[in-house]
Design a protein around this motif. Structure first.
Motif, PDB file in Angstrom:
ATOM      1  N   ILE A 163      16.101  56.693  28.478  1.00  0.00           N
ATOM      2  CA  ILE A 163      17.003  55.851  29.271  1.00  0.00           C
ATOM      3  C   ILE A 163      18.440  56.016  28.785  1.00  0.00           C
ATOM      4  N   SER A 164      18.630  56.040  27.479  1.00  0.00           N
ATOM      5  CA  SER A 164      19.966  56.236  26.916  1.00  0.00           C
ATOM      6  C   SER A 164      20.556  57.565  27.360  1.00  0.00           C
ATOM      7  N   ARG A 165      19.774  58.615  27.297  1.00  0.00           N
ATOM      8  CA  ARG A 165      20.228  59.937  27.718  1.00  0.00           C
ATOM      9  C   ARG A 165      20.610  59.929  29.203  1.00  0.00           C
ATOM     10  N   HIS A 166      19.775  59.293  30.006  1.00  0.00           N
ATOM     11  CA  HIS A 166      20.021  59.204  31.436  1.00  0.00           C
ATOM     12  C   HIS A 166      21.357  58.491  31.711  1.00  0.00           C
ATOM     13  N   LEU A 167      21.591  57.359  31.066  1.00  0.00           N
ATOM     14  CA  LEU A 167      22.841  56.618  31.271  1.00  0.00           C
ATOM     15  C   LEU A 167      24.053  57.426  30.830  1.00  0.00           C
ATOM     16  N   LEU A 168      23.930  58.119  29.706  1.00  0.00           N
ATOM     17  CA  LEU A 168      25.038  58.972  29.253  1.00  0.00           C
ATOM     18  C   LEU A 168      25.301  60.102  30.242  1.00  0.00           C
ATOM     19  N   ALA A 171      13.213  54.537  25.287  1.00  0.00           N
ATOM     20  CA  ALA A 171      14.576  54.063  25.040  1.00  0.00           C
ATOM     21  C   ALA A 171      15.551  55.236  24.927  1.00  0.00           C
ATOM     22  N   GLU A 172      15.125  56.302  24.264  1.00  0.00           N
ATOM     23  CA  GLU A 172      15.968  57.490  24.143  1.00  0.00           C
ATOM     24  C   GLU A 172      16.179  58.159  25.504  1.00  0.00           C
ATOM     25  N   ASN A 200      24.195  47.260  34.129  1.00  0.00           N
ATOM     26  CA  ASN A 200      23.919  47.866  32.822  1.00  0.00           C
ATOM     27  C   ASN A 200      23.684  46.783  31.775  1.00  0.00           C
ATOM     28  N   SER A 249      15.865  44.884  28.300  1.00  0.00           N
ATOM     29  CA  SER A 249      15.198  45.771  27.344  1.00  0.00           C
ATOM     30  C   SER A 249      14.999  45.094  25.987  1.00  0.00           C
ATOM     31  N   ALA A 289      20.216  46.083  29.707  1.00  0.00           N
ATOM     32  CA  ALA A 289      20.218  46.023  28.241  1.00  0.00           C
ATOM     33  C   ALA A 289      19.579  44.723  27.764  1.00  0.00           C
TER      34      ALA A 289
END
Length: 89
Positions: free
Chosen positions: A7-12, A4-5, A59, A66, A63
């Protein structure tokens, strides 16, 4: 880092950079006018606004998935947005 972290980093990174494409949405869309965002060209019926809507649609789908939600994808595949009426909508 868990998935999850990551994926979050990738999207940011895709939004604000840096990422593998060497471009990001924030700086690419910065300064785009309403007229530019809603204009089509002979090369494509898509608009910048329509493509951003499509990205936001997917997106949201990712979400929801997920969180374990079953998501029905319409036949429009996220390209069902209405043309922009003004700069706010």
């Amino acid at each position: 880092m868990n998935i999850a972290e990551l994926i979050s980093r990738h999207l940011l990174d895709v939004y604000a950079g840096p990422n593998w494409t060497e471009v990001n949405l924030k700086s690419t869309l910065e300064g785009i006018t309403f007229e530019e965002a809603s204009q089509t060209t002979p090369a494509s019926a898509n608009t910048i606004a329509g493509l951003v809507h499509h990205l936001a649609f997917w997106n949201r789908v990712m979400a929801q998935r997920s969180r374990g939600e079953k998501v029905e994808i319409p036949e429009s595949n996220g390209f069902d947005n209405s043309p922009l009426a003004n700069e706010d909508h």
